[in-house]
Design a protein around this motif. Structure first.
Motif, mmCIF file in Angstrom:
data_model
loop_
_atom_site.group_PDB
_atom_site.id
_atom_site.type_symbol
_atom_site.label_atom_id
_atom_site.label_comp_id
_atom_site.label_asym_id
_atom_site.label_seq_id
_atom_site.Cartn_x
_atom_site.Cartn_y
_atom_site.Cartn_z
ATOM 1 N N LYS A 325 0.877 -1.154 0.026
ATOM 2 C CA LYS A 325 -0.146 -0.009 0.056
ATOM 3 C C LYS A 325 0.920 1.223 -0.162
ATOM 4 C CE LYS A 325 -4.309 -1.467 0.164
ATOM 5 N NZ LYS A 325 -5.360 -0.988 -0.947
ATOM 6 N N ARG A 326 1.943 1.184 1.035
ATOM 7 C CA ARG A 326 2.695 2.502 0.831
ATOM 8 C C ARG A 326 4.152 2.549 0.694
ATOM 9 N NH1 ARG A 326 -0.153 1.478 5.196
ATOM 10 N NH2 ARG A 326 1.641 0.941 6.643
ATOM 11 N N GLY A 327 4.805 1.217 0.382
ATOM 12 C CA GLY A 327 6.028 0.980 0.185
ATOM 13 C C GLY A 327 6.892 1.195 1.312
ATOM 14 N N VAL A 328 6.344 0.770 2.464
ATOM 15 C CA VAL A 328 7.116 0.573 3.754
ATOM 16 C C VAL A 328 7.992 -0.329 4.059
ATOM 17 C CG1 VAL A 328 6.827 0.934 6.284
ATOM 18 C CG2 VAL A 328 5.241 2.223 4.953
ATOM 19 N N ILE A 329 9.259 -0.222 4.141
ATOM 20 C CA ILE A 329 10.425 -1.347 4.450
ATOM 21 C C ILE A 329 10.670 -1.696 5.734
ATOM 22 C CG2 ILE A 329 12.131 -2.494 3.778
ATOM 23 C CD1 ILE A 329 10.591 -2.602 1.514
ATOM 24 N N ASP A 330 10.514 -2.826 6.482
ATOM 25 C CA ASP A 330 11.092 -3.199 7.765
ATOM 26 C C ASP A 330 12.240 -3.815 7.522
ATOM 27 O OD1 ASP A 330 11.595 -4.332 10.127
ATOM 28 O OD2 ASP A 330 9.534 -4.260 10.908
ATOM 29 N N ASN A 331 13.285 -2.981 7.568
ATOM 30 C CA ASN A 331 14.614 -3.565 7.445
ATOM 31 C C ASN A 331 15.097 -4.745 8.302
ATOM 32 O OD1 ASN A 331 15.543 -2.187 9.439
ATOM 33 N ND2 ASN A 331 16.507 -0.617 8.035
ATOM 34 N N GLU A 332 14.639 -4.950 9.460
ATOM 35 C CA GLU A 332 14.840 -6.327 10.229
ATOM 36 C C GLU A 332 14.281 -7.540 9.443
ATOM 37 O OE1 GLU A 332 15.616 -6.227 14.461
ATOM 38 O OE2 GLU A 332 13.916 -4.749 14.366
ATOM 39 N N VAL A 333 13.077 -7.470 8.731
ATOM 40 C CA VAL A 333 12.481 -8.624 8.207
ATOM 41 C C VAL A 333 12.507 -8.752 6.717
ATOM 42 C CG1 VAL A 333 10.104 -9.755 8.235
ATOM 43 C CG2 VAL A 333 10.717 -8.092 10.136
ATOM 44 N N MET A 334 12.487 -7.479 6.053
ATOM 45 C CA MET A 334 12.139 -7.654 4.589
ATOM 46 C C MET A 334 13.640 -7.490 4.030
ATOM 47 S SD MET A 334 8.938 -4.996 4.322
ATOM 48 C CE MET A 334 7.284 -5.514 4.475
ATOM 49 N N GLN A 335 13.644 -8.392 2.626
ATOM 50 C CA GLN A 335 14.753 -8.225 1.906
ATOM 51 C C GLN A 335 14.349 -7.746 0.634
ATOM 52 O OE1 GLN A 335 16.944 -11.817 2.171
ATOM 53 N NE2 GLN A 335 17.501 -11.553 4.352
ATOM 54 N N CYS A 336 14.689 -6.839 -0.254
ATOM 55 C CA CYS A 336 14.647 -6.507 -1.584
ATOM 56 C C CYS A 336 15.302 -6.950 -2.530
ATOM 57 C CB CYS A 336 14.122 -5.180 -1.634
ATOM 58 S SG CYS A 336 12.832 -4.537 -0.622
#
Length: 337
Positions: A325-336
């Motif tokens: 929805k908003r492009g929010v990244i949680d860098n502890e959990v997400m890998q792009c």
């Protein structure tokens, strides 16, 4: 957290895997207005799912004894989502106890965890009358809860349908054949794209007795693993807590003896209980035992929930929705990618 480009805020969403991780993804996306299709390769009974064999404990503070702070952070957020979506969820707390010979391990557990109140023998007996006189004291985690996986998963599926989502059972979908946003929640079946996943076997036994009444999960500190006894209603209790580095099915004789012996140590009446079921499930885990949301444009993989599936699934679904929805990244959990 930070902002990133998003794949499309109103795109149709296909989710593969209707276990606890996929079901929460489908529920939140459907409620947010997306056209959701949830694909499940097995039938509606879900007996092939890891979720079918889970304990269903919502215990972020107890899990801090052996888990990274991330598990507690996500778990606490999940508690709020369980309360919001399923207000009937039992939040009666968790109770940790130990016999005198495990006193050092009990004190270690207390030091490594927060959110508890120490109860003396009298207060413990008032909280759980069946345990009166059995233990010197206990640790009470009042904010924790538990669900019955085999009841709550069908409820989740019904809520998805009520929100406009579609569930297709006996659908062995392939992400390459699906349009729009695809969220892969296949667990161990996703090793074709995430080869570092491994299965960690969790064994369980369900017993039945009218001689013991419990209102909340009880954890017994044990030399090899902490046993948990989870009330399932109608005089039934789930015994569990094994984590075995093996990918075979079934319950070993050794594990059965340990679980049943530890249950007897919680209350002697379990010696006369009727064994209803043995079973095991393979929990999908990455080498670090932490969950991961892997993002590759409009392809998202949610996996590695290990033994925290019911605890983490709501918060992970919220993070995925926030990204879409908003492009929010949680860098502890997400890998792009």
């Amino acid at each position: 957290m930070y902002q990133s480009s998003k794949p499309g805020g109103d795109s149709p969403v296909s989710i593969i895997g209707a276990g606890i991780a996929g079901a929460w993804q489908a529920l939140l996306f459907a409620q947010a207005g997306h056209a959701v299709t949830l694909h499940e390769r097995s039938d509606a009974a879900m007996t092939e799912s890891t979720s079918h064999w889970a304990g269903g404990m919502l215990a972020p503070w107890c899990e801090a004894e052996t888990s990274e702070p991330l598990i507690t952070r996500l778990g606490v957020r999940s508690l709020a989502l369980w309360r919001e979506q399923f207000p009937q969820t039992p939040f009666n707390g968790s109770l940790v106890v130990a016999h005198a010979r495990e006193r050092a391990d009990f004190e270690r557990f207390a030091k490594l965890t927060t959110g508890h109140k120490r109860l003396d023998a009298r207060a413990l007996g008032e909280l759980e009358p069946s345990l009166e006189g059995r233990f010197r004291d206990g640790l009470f985690y009042a904010g924790e809860g538990h669900v019955e996986p085999r009841r709550v998963l069908p409820e989740l599926h019904a809520r998805i349908a009520a929100a406009g989502g579609r569930i297709e059972f006996n659908s062995d979908a392939d992400a390459k054949d699906l349009d729009g946003i695809v969220i892969d929640c296949r667990g161990l079946a996703a090793r074709d794209t995430q080869p570092e996943l491994r299965g960690v076997k969790g064994e369980m036994i369900i017993v039945e007795t009218s001689e013991v009444e419990l209102s909340r999960p009880i954890r017994l500190i044990h030399p090899r693993w902490p046993l948990y006894v989870i009330p399932r209603g109608d005089g039934r209790f789930m015994l569990g807590a094994t984590s075995i580095e093996a990918e075979d099915s079934g319950v070993s004789v050794r594990s059965a003896l340990e679980l049943l012996g530890a249950a007897y140590a919680v209350h002697p009446a379990f010696a006369e209980a009727r064994i209803v079921e043995f079973g095991s499930g393979l929990r999908p885990a990455f080498p670090d035992h932490l969950p991961r949301i892997a993002i590759d444009h409009d392809r998202i993989a949610v996996n590695g929930l290990y033994r925290h599936g019911f605890l983490l699934a709501p918060a992970l679904a919220e993070l995925t929705l926030g990204y879409v929805k908003r492009g929010v990244i949680d860098n502890e959990v997400m890998q792009c990618a």
